[in-house]
Design a protein around this motif. Sequence first.
Motif, PDB file in Angstrom:
ATOM      1  N   UNK A 119       3.028   6.194  29.267  1.00 28.54           N
ATOM      2  CA  UNK A 119       3.423   5.564  30.531  1.00 28.54           C
ATOM      3  C   UNK A 119       4.251   6.554  31.357  1.00 28.54           C
ATOM      4  N   UNK A 120       3.625   7.615  31.812  1.00 34.63           N
ATOM      5  CA  UNK A 120       4.396   8.666  32.496  1.00 34.63           C
ATOM      6  C   UNK A 120       5.035   8.205  33.800  1.00 34.63           C
ATOM      7  N   UNK A 121       4.517   7.122  34.399  1.00 35.36           N
ATOM      8  CA  UNK A 121       5.070   6.650  35.667  1.00 35.36           C
ATOM      9  C   UNK A 121       6.186   5.623  35.485  1.00 35.36           C
ATOM     10  N   UNK A 122       6.484   5.271  34.259  1.00 36.71           N
ATOM     11  CA  UNK A 122       7.520   4.249  34.020  1.00 36.71           C
ATOM     12  C   UNK A 122       8.884   4.771  34.456  1.00 36.71           C
ATOM     13  N   UNK A 123       9.571   4.003  35.278  1.00 39.36           N
ATOM     14  CA  UNK A 123      10.905   4.397  35.743  1.00 39.36           C
ATOM     15  C   UNK A 123      11.979   3.424  35.278  1.00 39.36           C
ATOM     16  N   UNK A 124      11.598   2.171  35.042  1.00 35.40           N
ATOM     17  CA  UNK A 124      12.565   1.175  34.564  1.00 35.40           C
ATOM     18  C   UNK A 124      12.298   0.950  33.072  1.00 35.40           C
ATOM     19  N   UNK A 125      13.229   1.380  32.257  1.00 28.87           N
ATOM     20  CA  UNK A 125      13.062   1.341  30.806  1.00 28.87           C
ATOM     21  C   UNK A 125      14.092   0.394  30.200  1.00 28.87           C
ATOM     22  N   UNK A 126      13.623  -0.578  29.421  1.00 32.33           N
ATOM     23  CA  UNK A 126      14.502  -1.459  28.656  1.00 32.33           C
ATOM     24  C   UNK A 126      14.340  -1.117  27.175  1.00 32.33           C
ATOM     25  N   UNK A 127      15.448  -0.845  26.524  1.00 29.66           N
ATOM     26  CA  UNK A 127      15.449  -0.503  25.100  1.00 29.66           C
ATOM     27  C   UNK A 127      16.185  -1.603  24.350  1.00 29.66           C
ATOM     28  N   UNK A 128      15.469  -2.333  23.503  1.00 32.00           N
ATOM     29  CA  UNK A 128      16.055  -3.429  22.725  1.00 32.00           C
ATOM     30  C   UNK A 128      16.543  -2.845  21.406  1.00 32.00           C
ATOM     31  N   UNK A 129      17.840  -2.836  21.203  1.00 24.59           N
ATOM     32  CA  UNK A 129      18.433  -2.149  20.059  1.00 24.59           C
ATOM     33  C   UNK A 129      18.985  -3.136  19.029  1.00 24.59           C
ATOM     34  N   UNK A 130      18.665  -2.883  17.782  1.00 25.16           N
ATOM     35  CA  UNK A 130      19.248  -3.635  16.687  1.00 25.16           C
ATOM     36  C   UNK A 130      20.498  -2.951  16.166  1.00 25.16           C
ATOM     37  N   UNK A 131      21.095  -3.497  15.101  1.00 26.60           N
ATOM     38  CA  UNK A 131      22.383  -2.971  14.622  1.00 26.60           C
ATOM     39  C   UNK A 131      22.261  -1.771  13.698  1.00 26.60           C
ATOM     40  N   UNK A 132      21.051  -1.473  13.214  1.00 26.48           N
ATOM     41  CA  UNK A 132      20.898  -0.412  12.225  1.00 26.48           C
ATOM     42  C   UNK A 132      20.441   0.904  12.830  1.00 26.48           C
ATOM     43  N   UNK A 133      19.915   1.765  11.970  1.00 27.25           N
ATOM     44  CA  UNK A 133      19.509   3.092  12.426  1.00 27.25           C
ATOM     45  C   UNK A 133      18.292   3.050  13.343  1.00 27.25           C
ATOM     46  N   UNK A 134      17.467   2.001  13.247  1.00 30.25           N
ATOM     47  CA  UNK A 134      16.377   1.867  14.200  1.00 30.25           C
ATOM     48  C   UNK A 134      16.943   1.684  15.609  1.00 30.25           C
ATOM     49  N   UNK A 135      18.004   0.895  15.706  1.00 28.88           N
ATOM     50  CA  UNK A 135      18.700   0.766  16.975  1.00 28.88           C
ATOM     51  C   UNK A 135      19.263   2.101  17.428  1.00 28.88           C
ATOM     52  N   UNK A 136      19.770   2.900  16.480  1.00 28.19           N
ATOM     53  CA  UNK A 136      20.267   4.230  16.810  1.00 28.19           C
ATOM     54  C   UNK A 136      19.182   5.103  17.416  1.00 28.19           C
TER      55      UNK A 136
END
Length: 505
Positions: free
Chosen positions: A61-78
Amino acid sequence: MSADLPRDPAPSSPGPPPPGLYDGAALRALEAAASARLGGDAFELMRRAGEAAWRELLRHWPQARRIVVVCGPGNNGGDGYVLATHAHAAGCEVRAVRLAAHAPGTELARRACADYLAAGGRVLEFDGALPGADAVVDALFGIGLSRAPDAACGALIEAIAASGAPVLALDAPSGVDTDSGDVPGSAVRADVTVQFLAAHAGLRTGAALDHVGLLALASLGLPADLLNRFEAVAACLDASMLAARFAPRPRNSHKGGSGHVLCIGGDEGKGGAVLLAAEAALRSGAGLVSVATRPAHVAPLLARCPEAMVQAVESESALAPLVQRAGVLAVGPGLGQEAWGRALHQAALASGRPLVLDADALNLLASHAQSPPADAVLTPHPGEAARLLGISTREIQANRFAAARLLCACFGCAVVLKGAGTVVAAPGQRPRVIAAGNPGMAVGGMGDVLTGCIAALRAQGFPAFEAAATGALLHAAAGDAAAAGGERGLLPSDLIAQLRRLVNP
């Protein structure tokens, strides 16, 4: 066959070992070893993971400008926070979103979050909906969850779906069990899943396939020698590996050198099933194919497939001479479970010939608690596997690897557990997962074609496990080729013409 007749060469080598698939225990051990290789700097591995994930997002998605990152509490969230930092540095409008209870809970995740905030990033608490986005990153759980998400996490997962934006999952779609492929509750449906370090076994089979989207792999600079220290729980076969499994035939070939398959089945009203098996065996390269069936089916079978040697069989005694001439028996398509089917099933089990058992042959095996010979191949779908093991279909599908292992342990032979992400297993062998096939193949009669494919390869000299794995791959690849015009309405007979092309690379 006379000893002076030319024989086909042995089946071609399967080629280099297929890529391994790893479970969570191996992946965690691999992560620790990779960190040690980096001088004990575990954060460097997280940094690489987040950067690789950011590159994957840009690739799709090279044209994506608005990015939402859903983060958990562990290293995946990191990993998610690292990705968010890269997106922020690239000038994107980035929002990291988390549940109130999901403040970073590991040292690495806290460091990644602190770096993101120090760079000017923002973290929002989930309030029931996600901000508008061109792409959403699922960094909630990764490989760290093997149970159904709780209600709060479920609501966040539903919000990801409701956003309507494409989804990139880090390591695994949250809610998918990466060991088994099970989806016990809510789970993210990703468009792309980027796996870190090595391929995850559970993402290749069962319910997981409706959630992973396109699978990518980021090795994070891991040296191959390090990966080789860890045992894969399975290996993956795809259509690109098919050609290496078939050697060209010598010019001085004879039909007897390609084996003789006897297809046994077709009780009253079920002649089509055994016909499909016979046609598939011929198109998969068997030199001779015979059919033992009910008298009413002889003329229709010959009209459709004159190459098959069709015999009316009403008793075990009538079957005996056909068995003597055959090299491999394909038993079950349309066999039924009445007296006629039971008698032929018993005769086949006692024949001493290599067997491929499907459909009613499996149901009879389950109901009479019989043991097939060690060189047999069983080809159950999940319902038949459940009957063979005396458990529920849900239990089979909850862990298809475990089910395949248990079938091997109970029956002592090769097993093809059909379905999305077919699993092929045998005692003493690393299971194979078939990365081919499509939903259009979920129609009656497809298993009959598979039976013919495997029986033909067995007759041509493939050992039982390799015949099962190669036959399952051939069948799935033929299904994909036949589905070029659409999956809905795909018929088993549509695969037949594709088989000839695929066994002649």
